[in-house]
Structure formats: structure tokens, C-alpha cells
Enzyme design. Structure first.
Site, PDB file in Angstrom:
ATOM      1  N   SER A  67       0.801  -1.219   0.000  1.00 21.38           N
ATOM      2  CA  SER A  67       0.000   0.000   0.000  1.00 21.38           C
ATOM      3  C   SER A  67       0.846   1.286   0.000  1.00 21.38           C
ATOM      4  O   SER A  67       1.631   1.506  -0.915  1.00 21.38           O
ATOM      5  CB  SER A  67      -0.928  -0.071   1.211  1.00 21.38           C
ATOM      6  OG  SER A  67      -1.780   1.008   1.265  1.00 21.38           O
ATOM      7  N   SER A 519       0.292   0.550  16.407  1.00 21.88           N
ATOM      8  CA  SER A 519       0.027   0.408  14.977  1.00 21.88           C
ATOM      9  C   SER A 519      -0.100  -1.073  14.630  1.00 21.88           C
ATOM     10  O   SER A 519       0.548  -1.918  15.245  1.00 21.88           O
ATOM     11  CB  SER A 519       1.182   1.023  14.186  1.00 21.88           C
ATOM     12  OG  SER A 519       1.191   0.505  12.879  1.00 21.88           O
ATOM     13  N   ARG A 526       1.104   4.896  17.875  1.00 18.91           N
ATOM     14  CA  ARG A 526       0.635   6.133  17.242  1.00 18.91           C
ATOM     15  C   ARG A 526      -0.051   7.018  18.280  1.00 18.91           C
ATOM     16  O   ARG A 526      -0.756   6.525  19.162  1.00 18.91           O
ATOM     17  CB  ARG A 526      -0.363   5.821  16.126  1.00 18.91           C
ATOM     18  CG  ARG A 526       0.238   5.052  14.974  1.00 18.91           C
ATOM     19  CD  ARG A 526      -0.619   5.193  13.722  1.00 18.91           C
ATOM     20  NE  ARG A 526      -0.274   4.194  12.729  1.00 18.91           N
ATOM     21  CZ  ARG A 526       0.764   4.276  11.899  1.00 18.91           C
ATOM     22  NH1 ARG A 526       1.560   5.338  11.940  1.00 18.91           N
ATOM     23  NH2 ARG A 526       1.002   3.325  11.020  1.00 18.91           N
TER      24      ARG A 526
HETATM   25  P1  NG1 Z   1      -1.961   1.265  11.531  1.00 18.77           P
HETATM   26  O1  NG1 Z   1      -0.526   1.141  11.148  1.00 18.77           O
HETATM   27  O2  NG1 Z   1      -2.532   0.129  12.324  1.00 18.77           O
HETATM   28  O3  NG1 Z   1      -2.227   2.604  12.163  1.00 18.77           O
HETATM   29  C1  NG1 Z   1      -2.680   2.060   9.076  1.00 18.77           C
HETATM   30  C2  NG1 Z   1      -3.788   3.069   9.110  1.00 18.77           C
HETATM   31  C3  NG1 Z   1      -5.113   2.339   9.160  1.00 18.77           C
HETATM   32  C4  NG1 Z   1      -5.252   1.351   8.018  1.00 18.77           C
HETATM   33  C5  NG1 Z   1      -4.018   0.468   7.944  1.00 18.77           C
HETATM   34  C6  NG1 Z   1      -4.023  -0.448   6.759  1.00 18.77           C
HETATM   35  C7  NG1 Z   1      -3.704   5.280  10.172  1.00 18.77           C
HETATM   36  C8  NG1 Z   1      -3.533   6.033  11.430  1.00 18.77           C
HETATM   37  N1  NG1 Z   1      -3.672   3.945  10.282  1.00 18.77           N
HETATM   38  O4  NG1 Z   1      -2.815   1.229  10.201  1.00 18.77           O
HETATM   39  O5  NG1 Z   1      -6.147   3.258   9.164  1.00 18.77           O
HETATM   40  O6  NG1 Z   1      -5.500   2.029   6.814  1.00 18.77           O
HETATM   41  O7  NG1 Z   1      -2.816   1.242   7.927  1.00 18.77           O
HETATM   42  O8  NG1 Z   1      -3.556   0.111   5.602  1.00 18.77           O
HETATM   43  O9  NG1 Z   1      -3.855   5.883   9.102  1.00 18.77           O
HETATM   44 ZN    ZN Z   2      -3.658   1.172   0.307  1.00 23.03          ZN
END
Ligand code: NG1
Ligand code: ZN
Length: 558
Positions: A67, A519, A526
Site C-alpha cells: 500500500s 500500529s 501512534r
Molecule cells: P496502523 O498502522 O494500524 O495505524 C494504518 C492506518 C489504518 C489502516 C491500515 C491499513 C492510520 C492512522 N492507520 O494502520 O487506518 O488504513 O494502515 O492500511 O492511518
Molecule cells: Zn492502500
């Protein structure tokens, strides 16, 4: 499993040994790590996707992407037969499978799981896994590993769809299992025809008001840009200029994640773009944010997932109101559609306030689309979005059936009135929006259609409400699993004492709100803070980041 199957697996598994000392976990977005560490994981996820296909007697999907992460990372996740994320009760098996030290342990795990889940490993059922990857160079060798994993399960075939966006693959899996054609062309066809349908039913009064300036899209130098180039050729009512189509470094200073978190102009955009509607996709095109560039500054005005959600909710509520409006002196009460909005703690407080004040039911889940998606599916129309731009709209089968019926009935009895048009618009939305998973391309077309429907510029859209200033930080800690949370991640229950300290800090700021969470995709904690001014939000986030460091950092004494 029989001897033949056992020997195939032992042979193939011995070619994909896990890197020593690396332990991975199937997080909010599957497995993610530096690409060099992932070959055996992807091979084993291939096995997993094949087993899931056998168990469900359906097509499953395997997507290779990291991603919005940097280009050197990669990842892998499974699409369930519905087109959604892998069923959560399979996640512990995914962890165990990927971390199994050797082929014999791997086989033992598979045997145990297959017995428990009643999965036949005798090759009796011909399963199929659709496989795709984003544009990362490492995707090529990882896709090979995935194929080896899938085809090492007897009777299961791997169909390589090549380079796709994540939502395209999920859409294909969903369509295949619904008995529909599911080629890439079918995808573009469905999106473009439902978009045209929405264009056809723009209210007369707004036709002259049409927002006909061009849209500039930042493709994050990933797969989304090239796919949008194909899609845009099938649209006549929209002028789109696609930038960052893959000639620069993926996700570096570009893309939805960068734009949303940094709130600055992405690479490839500049002062000449001031005044235009701009949008950013992420590396695998499942996130979408809009922005405009401020003159004489590298700052942007961000229109994030919360505002996309608000626009969608407003439009859908308007159509539902038309359908249940008084006609011939009586209110049409034949179907009370339950409309629900799902957010996470990252949703800006101002957006939640706005949605509630529209009279909408707003509920919260932990971060991660699997939670939002599940919650949204409880409604007749469930709209979910993460602030970062990942979201979609789900329609219940019973509501769509009612809508079809209503449409047939109204098209003969109420020709020319708004009611049949409202029914047709909602049906078009259900086809335009990707109900498998958040999809920046379909989301973008829906935003554009609604703006044209309303006769709104981006400026008017952005004025729906004013975001409270916010700040996000991440803190590296010894062990992020030391933090556990409750109430949709708004309260920390472990380590003991930190929540009281966060509360005391937050109380110092007017309109202050702050939470921390581990995270699911990076080894960090975070921090999110919101307050009445940017300085206050920054300061609250910084103080809480220091608290995290004190409780959990490398110098923590507890
Ligand atoms: P994590 O790394 O768990 O915060 C991030 C995004 C999620 C989600 C995932 C999957 C933020 C704060 N967190 O997750 O919303 O999109 O990646 O791609 O943006
Ligand atoms: Zn993505």
C-alpha cells in the site's frame, strides 16, 4: 492429507525457508515487511488462500502490496469469497503458518487446522485463487512464490491477474463468486456506466451550475495512475489530468498517505495548480483524499476521508428523503431503510458532530477496515470511512431488492417526478461504489458525480464543517504489544496509569481529545491529538508522545 499431497508440500516448502529470527503477524493489512523477508510468507499465504478456497467452495484472492509503505517494503493479504478481508478467525492460523520454522512443522499445522476446519486435502474440490500485485518490483518474484504456494495444494489453480489495484482484485473475487463476469474490462464498464447513469439524473436546476473544471489526480507513482488513465477514456463528462503515474519513486513525497499526514503539496504539483480540484490515491489505490493548493505556500487544504464520508452521507440521505417524501398527501412508509455511518477514533471530532447533527446514526470501531466493514454491513446502507481516505458504502440485499421493485413501480406511475430518479440514483451508487472494499477510483467517480449533482465547487464541499486542528505522531517503543486499548481504541487499559496521565494532559486544552494505540502495520505507537488550535494540538501530541516514551520507551524503567 494423503502421501502424494504431503510429498508435493514437503518438496515445495523446502524451497521457501523463513528468514531466521523474523516473526510476522497478520495485522490490519495482512503481512507487511521489507520485501527481502517475505518470500516464504507469500508462499505460505498462497497455501492459506488455497485452503480457504477449498473450505468455502469459492474463489479467493491473494494481493501482493504494501500500500502506502515505502517501495522496498511489500506485503500480502487474502481476499475472502465476499471480496472482503480474510475472516478474522483464520488470522491466528496465518500467523502460525508463516512463522512455522520448517516444512514438517508447517505440514503438522496444516493437518491440525484442516481437521479442525473440516477442509479436505484430497484434491476432491477444484479451488481457485485470483492473484495480483501492485507495481513494486519485488512483486514479480513474490507472485511466483504465491503461485507455488497455491498450486502446491492439489486441485487448486492460481489465476494470475497481473498488476491490479487492491480494490480491483477484491472486486473480481466478489464478482466471480456472485456468478458475474469479472475481467478488468468488466470493472471499468460497471464503473463508467453507473457514473453515466448518475450524470443523467442530475437535477435540472444544477445542470447549468455544472462543475466542469478539470480534476488533477496524484497517482502516488503506483498502480492507480495507470488504471485511471484507462478508466478516464470511458468517461465523457469528466476531464482528468493524471500525475505521478509511475515514473517517480512509489509513495515518496506523493500519495494519499503523504498528503493526509503531512498536509503539504505532493511532488509533481505546483503553483500553476492553485484553484484546481486535486485528489491523491495511495500506492495500491484503495485510499482517496482530495486537496487544493494554497497560493504562495506549499501547504494544502485537505479534504479527507471524513469529508468524503459526509458528502456521501448527505447525498444518500437526500435520496432516501425523496423516496419517503409525502406524495398525494401520504408519507411513503413502505421501507424504512436503516442508514448507518461508521468511523474510527481518527475521525475528526467536527465531522462526527456534523454527521450527528444531520440526524445520522454514527458508530465507532477500532482502526482497520475489517472492523469498519463488518459494522457497516449491519445496516441497509452502511457508509464507512477512515480519515485517511479508505472507505466505501455497503447496501443490504433486501434494500436493493426493495429499490429495484420501487424503481419498476415508480417508473410506470410517477414518470418525470423525482422519486424514480432517487431510486435510480441509489441503484447507480450501489454499482459504482466498490462494495468489496474501499476503492479510490470508484470513490473518486462518486465524489465527482455528487459534486456535479449538487452543483458544488470543492470550496462549498469543504465548508460543510471546519476540521478541528489535529496532529499525529508515532513513537518507537521496545514492545508495542505492551499497549492494549478498549472502547474503539479511545482508552488505554495497559500499561496501567498511562491513561490517567493522558487524561490530565488532555484536560489542559480546550476541545482537547487525544488517544494512543499500537500500529497494526508498523512497529510504533501512534499518538493522535485534537484541540482548538494547531499549536495546542501539536503541543498535546508532543506531551503525550513524551508520556509514551516515559512509560514504554527504550529508557523506560518499569
Ligand atoms: P496502523 O498502522 O494500524 O495505524 C494504518 C492506518 C489504518 C489502516 C491500515 C491499513 C492510520 C492512522 N492507520 O494502520 O487506518 O488504513 O494502515 O492500511 O492511518
Ligand atoms: Zn492502500
Amino acid at each position: 492429507m494423503n502421501e502424494h499431497q504431503r510429498s508435493i508440500l514437503l518438496h515445495s516448502a523446502s524451497r521457501f525457508s523463513p528468514p531466521p529470527g523474523v516473526k510476522l503477524s497478520y495485522g490490519t493489512a495482512g503481512f507487511r515487511a521489507d520485501a527481502s523477508l517475505l518470500e516464504s510468507t507469500v508462499f505460505r499465504v498462497g497455501i492459506l488462500a488455497a485452503l480457504r478456497s477449498i473450505q468455502t467452495r469459492s474463489v479467493t484472492g491473494l494481493m501482493i502490496t504494501a500500500s502506502h509503505n515505502q517501495e522496498s517494503d511489500n506485503g500480502v493479504k487474502v481476499a475472502d469469497p465476499s471480496g472482503g478481508m480474510l475472516s478474522q478467525h483464520w488470522e491466528p492460523f496465518a500467523d502460525a503458518l508463516t512463522n512455522a520454522a520448517d516444512p514438517n512443522t508447517l505440514l503438522q499445522l496444516m493437518d491440525d487446522f484442516a481437521t479442525k476446519e473440516k477442509i479436505s486435502l484430497e484434491g476432491a474440490y477444484g479451488g481457485e485463487v485470483l492473484l495480483a500485485r501492485d507495481t513494486r518490483p519485488s512483486g514479480v518474484f513474490l507472485a511466483e512464490a504465491a503461485k507455488q504456494g497455491i498450486t502446491s495444494i492439489m486441485g487448486v489453480s492460481a489465476t494470475d491477474m497481473g498488476v491490479m489495484t487492491t480494490p480491483q482484485l477484491h472486486w473480481m473475487v466478489r464478482s466471480r463468486n456472485n456468478g458475474m463476469e469479472a475481467s478488468e474490462h468488466n470493472y471499468y464498464d460497471q464503473l463508467s456506466s453507473s457514473f453515466r447513469c448518475l450524470m443523467e439524473y442530475i437535477p435540472q436546476g444544477n445542470r447549468n451550475n455544472i462543475v466542469n473544471d478539470k480534476l488533477i489526480v496524484d497517482g502516488s507513482d503506483g498502480v492507480g495512475g495507470e488504471k485511471l488513465e484507462i478508466l478516464k477514456k470511458m468517461l465523457s463528462d469528466l476531464s482528468i489530468d493524471v500525475r505521478n503515474r509511475g515514473d517517480g519513486v512509489l509513495n515518496e513525497g506523493v500519495g494519499a498517505d503523504f498528503v493526509q499526514k503531512e498536509k503539504v503539496v505532493p511532488r509533481g504539483f505546483g503553483p500553476v495548480d492553485v484553484g484546481f480540484r486535486c485528489a491523491s490515491l495511495d500506492g495500491d489505490a484503495d485510499r482517496l483524499v482530495y486537496f487544493s493548493i494554497q497560493s504562495n505556500s506549499n501547504k494544502i487544504v485537505l479534504v479527507d476521508g471524513d469529508k468524503i464520508l459526509s458528502l456521501f452521507a448527505l447525498f444518500i440521505k437526500e435520496q432516501l428523503n425523496i423516496l419517503t417524501e409525502e406524495e398525494n398527501g401520504k408519507v411513503n412508509k413502505s421501507y424504512q431503510a436503516r442508514l448507518g455511518v461508521v468511523q474510527t477514533a481518527y475521525a475528526n471530532g467536527a465531522s462526527t458532530h456534523y454527521l450527528k447533527q444531520l440526524g445520522l446514526e454514527v458508530v465507532f470501531t477500532p482502526t482497520g477496515v475489517k472492523y469498519l466493514h463488518e459494522k457497516a454491513s449491519e445496516y441497509d446502507i452502511g457508509i464507512y470511512f477512515e480519515a485517511n481516505g479508505h472507505g466505501t458504502i455497503l447496501f443490504s440485499e433486501s434494500f436493493l431488492c426493495w429499490l429495484e421493485g420501487k424503481n419498476n413501480e415508480l417508473s410506470s406511475t410517477s414518470k418525470g417526478s423525482e422519486q424514480p430518479k432517487a431510486a435510480l440514483r441509489l441503484l447507480a451508487v450501489s454499482k459504482l461504489i466498490n462494495q468489496a472494499v474501499g476503492d479510490s477510483l470508484s470513490g473518486l467517480l462518486l465524489v465527482e458525480a455528487i459534486l456535479k449533482h449538487m452543483g458544488w465547487s470543492m470550496l462549498i464541499w469543504n465548508e460543510l464543517y471546519h476540521d478541528l486542528p489535529s496532529k499525529q505522531l508515532k513513537v518507537k517503543v521496545v514492545d508495542r504489544t505492551a499497549v492494549s486499548t478498549a472502547n474503539a481504541e479511545t482508552v488505554v487499559v495497559r500499561p496501567v496509569g498511562i491513561q490517567d496521565a493522558i487524561n490530565a494532559e488532555t484536560a489542559k486544552y480546550p476541545q482537547g481529545r487525544c488517544f494512543i494505540r499500537p500500529s497494526g502495520t508498523e512497529d510504533v505507537i501512534r499518538v493522535y491529538a485534537e484541540a482548538s488550535s494547531q499549536e495546542a494540538a501539536d503541543s498535546l501530541a508532543n506531551s503525550v508522545a513524551r508520556l509514551v516514551d516515559r512509560f514504554l520507551g527504550f529508557n523506560a524503567t518499569e
